[in-house]
Design a protein around this motif. Structure first.
Motif, PDB file in Angstrom:
ATOM      1  N   ARG A 263      89.046 108.413  26.045  1.00 15.17           N
ATOM      2  CA  ARG A 263      87.688 108.031  26.435  1.00 15.17           C
ATOM      3  C   ARG A 263      87.768 106.755  27.253  1.00 15.17           C
ATOM      4  O   ARG A 263      88.441 105.818  26.874  1.00 15.17           O
ATOM      5  N   LEU A 264      87.105 106.748  28.374  1.00 19.39           N
ATOM      6  CA  LEU A 264      87.105 105.596  29.264  1.00 19.39           C
ATOM      7  C   LEU A 264      85.899 104.729  28.974  1.00 19.39           C
ATOM      8  O   LEU A 264      84.778 105.234  28.845  1.00 19.39           O
ATOM      9  N   ARG A 265      86.141 103.451  28.851  1.00 21.62           N
ATOM     10  CA  ARG A 265      85.057 102.508  28.587  1.00 21.62           C
ATOM     11  C   ARG A 265      84.844 101.662  29.836  1.00 21.62           C
ATOM     12  O   ARG A 265      85.741 100.965  30.293  1.00 21.62           O
ATOM     13  N   ILE A 266      83.644 101.755  30.403  1.00 18.25           N
ATOM     14  CA  ILE A 266      83.304 100.988  31.598  1.00 18.25           C
ATOM     15  C   ILE A 266      82.075 100.142  31.287  1.00 18.25           C
ATOM     16  O   ILE A 266      81.026 100.675  30.906  1.00 18.25           O
ATOM     17  N   ASN A 267      82.240  98.836  31.455  1.00 24.58           N
ATOM     18  CA  ASN A 267      81.127  97.905  31.233  1.00 24.58           C
ATOM     19  C   ASN A 267      80.533  98.089  29.837  1.00 24.58           C
ATOM     20  O   ASN A 267      79.313  98.150  29.657  1.00 24.58           O
ATOM     21  N   GLU A 336     101.199 108.462  37.700  1.00 19.60           N
ATOM     22  CA  GLU A 336     100.613 109.789  37.851  1.00 19.60           C
ATOM     23  C   GLU A 336      99.301 109.933  37.101  1.00 19.60           C
ATOM     24  O   GLU A 336      98.514 110.827  37.418  1.00 19.60           O
ATOM     25  N   ASP A 337      99.051 109.097  36.112  1.00 23.95           N
ATOM     26  CA  ASP A 337      97.872 109.271  35.266  1.00 23.95           C
ATOM     27  C   ASP A 337      96.751 108.272  35.533  1.00 23.95           C
ATOM     28  O   ASP A 337      95.598 108.547  35.221  1.00 23.95           O
ATOM     29  N   TYR A 338      97.074 107.107  36.098  1.00 25.75           N
ATOM     30  CA  TYR A 338      96.079 106.042  36.241  1.00 25.75           C
ATOM     31  C   TYR A 338      96.099 105.441  37.633  1.00 25.75           C
ATOM     32  O   TYR A 338      97.091 105.526  38.359  1.00 25.75           O
ATOM     33  N   MET A 339      94.967 104.785  37.984  1.00 21.27           N
ATOM     34  CA  MET A 339      94.832 104.000  39.210  1.00 21.27           C
ATOM     35  C   MET A 339      94.153 102.684  38.841  1.00 21.27           C
ATOM     36  O   MET A 339      93.511 102.576  37.787  1.00 21.27           O
ATOM     37  N   GLY A 348      90.359  97.168  36.053  1.00 22.35           N
ATOM     38  CA  GLY A 348      91.189  97.743  35.009  1.00 22.35           C
ATOM     39  C   GLY A 348      91.794  99.056  35.453  1.00 22.35           C
ATOM     40  O   GLY A 348      91.747  99.415  36.633  1.00 22.35           O
ATOM     41  N   LEU A 349      92.374  99.799  34.504  1.00 20.56           N
ATOM     42  CA  LEU A 349      92.995 101.089  34.788  1.00 20.56           C
ATOM     43  C   LEU A 349      91.961 102.203  34.666  1.00 20.56           C
ATOM     44  O   LEU A 349      91.191 102.244  33.709  1.00 20.56           O
ATOM     45  N   VAL A 350      92.001 103.119  35.630  1.00 19.57           N
ATOM     46  CA  VAL A 350      91.066 104.234  35.658  1.00 19.57           C
ATOM     47  C   VAL A 350      91.858 105.527  35.551  1.00 19.57           C
ATOM     48  O   VAL A 350      92.716 105.793  36.392  1.00 19.57           O
ATOM     49  N   PRO A 351      91.631 106.364  34.530  1.00 18.25           N
ATOM     50  CA  PRO A 351      92.350 107.641  34.430  1.00 18.25           C
ATOM     51  C   PRO A 351      91.963 108.585  35.559  1.00 18.25           C
ATOM     52  O   PRO A 351      90.774 108.768  35.855  1.00 18.25           O
ATOM     53  N   ARG A 352      92.921 109.191  36.193  1.00 19.64           N
ATOM     54  CA  ARG A 352      92.653 110.137  37.277  1.00 19.64           C
ATOM     55  C   ARG A 352      91.893 111.363  36.765  1.00 19.64           C
ATOM     56  O   ARG A 352      91.139 112.001  37.502  1.00 19.64           O
TER      57      ARG A 352
END
Length: 366
Positions: A263-267, A336-339, A348-352
């Motif tokens: 799960r990506l947490r943004i702000n 390969e998995d993050y940008m 921060g890191l963002v999952p592709r």
């Protein structure tokens, strides 16, 4: 009451005591340099030197090999004692087997129906197999390598050392007889000393030949050691191949297991839920956070890196009804998995897997 006492030959005891005293006197005079000594021939000296080198290095190789096979010195001492008293060695769990038991128990406590618990159990089972491979490797290596070398040290080398000691005693007796011949003052004493000298010379020559034969046999022993070394290397190759096969099988089994999606947490808001309007996002069923969250704490080094590497494309998130647009750039090195992502002061890191690239004609404003 009858008491049986051992029969002592006083004459032999006196003779032996006299020989010992004579050898001590001869050795002392040699140390002081006041008398001559009989030197061994060059061939014998070369054989003796090779025997000493062989003994020294074989002892070191055996010790080092046993240290590799059984790293715990206390266990090595226990095994040595059990070998001497001719009793079977105790059955011990290796470190791998202890790790296997703990992994399996932990997997059961965490839950066998959960991915982490399943993975721990499978890993523990693989560690058990590695432990059994290790037991087989230690036993086979002992039979084919360390035991034959130790038998050589305890048998042949000890015999050689014993015969060399006897030869040295005969050499001291010979030199003592030579000294008595030189110091004889009467004709009778001269004849007695020469007779003793001839006997001592014959005994010295006979013992010298016996010792040479034993020293020559070291070449044959080294040829046998070479075969044992080949067997040990083959055992190592087989052991490491078995370990590799076990770990490759474990790796395949773990790859087949379904892992929880991140799960990506943004702000400070979780991104999961329905599909976005303009990006392709997967729903998340885990509270685990992969990579650092985008936050508002600026990092000058990361900001500078993102500024230098910023590409001319965007990523759009749909958290509720409003799309969120951030700048992204490739990690260095590329992952390969993050940008790397940036939105204002957040980075921060963002999952592709949770984003979709917008085409270049898409009009985006921050």
């Amino acid at each position: 009451m009858n008491i049986h006492l051992p029969n002592f030959n006083v004459k032999n005891l006196v003779k032996e005591a006299g020989s010992t005293i004579s050898r001590v006197v001869q050795l002392t005079e040699e140390k002081l340099g006041t008398t001559e000594r009989t030197e061994y021939d060059l061939h014998f000296q070369n054989l003796a030197e090779r025997a000493d080198v062989t003994k020294t290095w074989t002892e070191k190789i055996v010790r080092d090999t046993e240290s590799v096979l059984i790293p715990n010195p206390q266990n090595r001492v226990e095994d040595f004692i059990f070998d001497k008293i001719e009793k079977s060695k105790p059955k011990r769990l290796s470190n791998l087997e202890h790790l296997a038991l703990d992994m399996i128990e932990a997997g059961g406590d965490f839950g066998q129906d959960l991915p982490y618990g399943q993975a721990l159990i499978k890993a523990g089972q693989a560690e058990q197999k590695l432990g059994q491979c290790e037991h087989d490797f230690i036993a086979t290596s002992g039979i084919c390598f360390t035991q034959p070398l130790r038998k050589f040290l305890d048998g042949e080398m000890k015999t050689i050392g014993k015969e060399r000691g006897i030869l040295e005693s005969k050499r001291l007796d010979l030199d003592a007889c030579k000294t008595r011949v030189k110091k004889a003052r009467s004709m009778l004493g001269q004849q007695s000393a020469e007779r003793d000298l001839r006997v001592a010379q014959a005994e010295f020559d006979r013992q010298s030949e016996i010792t040479k034969l034993l020293l020559d046999g070291i070449s044959t022993s080294q040829a046998s050691h070479l075969r044992h070394l080949h067997a040990f290397i083959q055992t190592q190759v087989r052991y490491y191949k078995q370990c590799g096969d076990v770990m490759e099988q474990l790796q395949r089994e773990l790859a087949k297991m379904q892992h929880p999606k991140p799960r990506l947490r943004i702000n400070s808001e979780d991104v999961d839920g329905g599909p976005p309007s303009s990006v392709s996002m997967h729903s998340c069923d885990s509270d685990s956070l992969v990579g650092p969250a985008l936050d508002s704490d600026p990092d000058p080094d990361l900001d500078k890196s993102l500024t230098n590497l910023l590409e001319d494309f965007h990523i759009e998130f749909d958290t509720t009804a409003v799309s969120t647009v951030i700048f992204v750039t490739e990690c260095s090195p590329i992952n390969e998995d993050y940008m790397y992502g940036k939105q204002g002061l957040m980075k921060g890191l963002v999952p592709r897997a949770f984003v979709e690239m917008l085409d270049e004609e898409h009009d985006v404003t921050l």
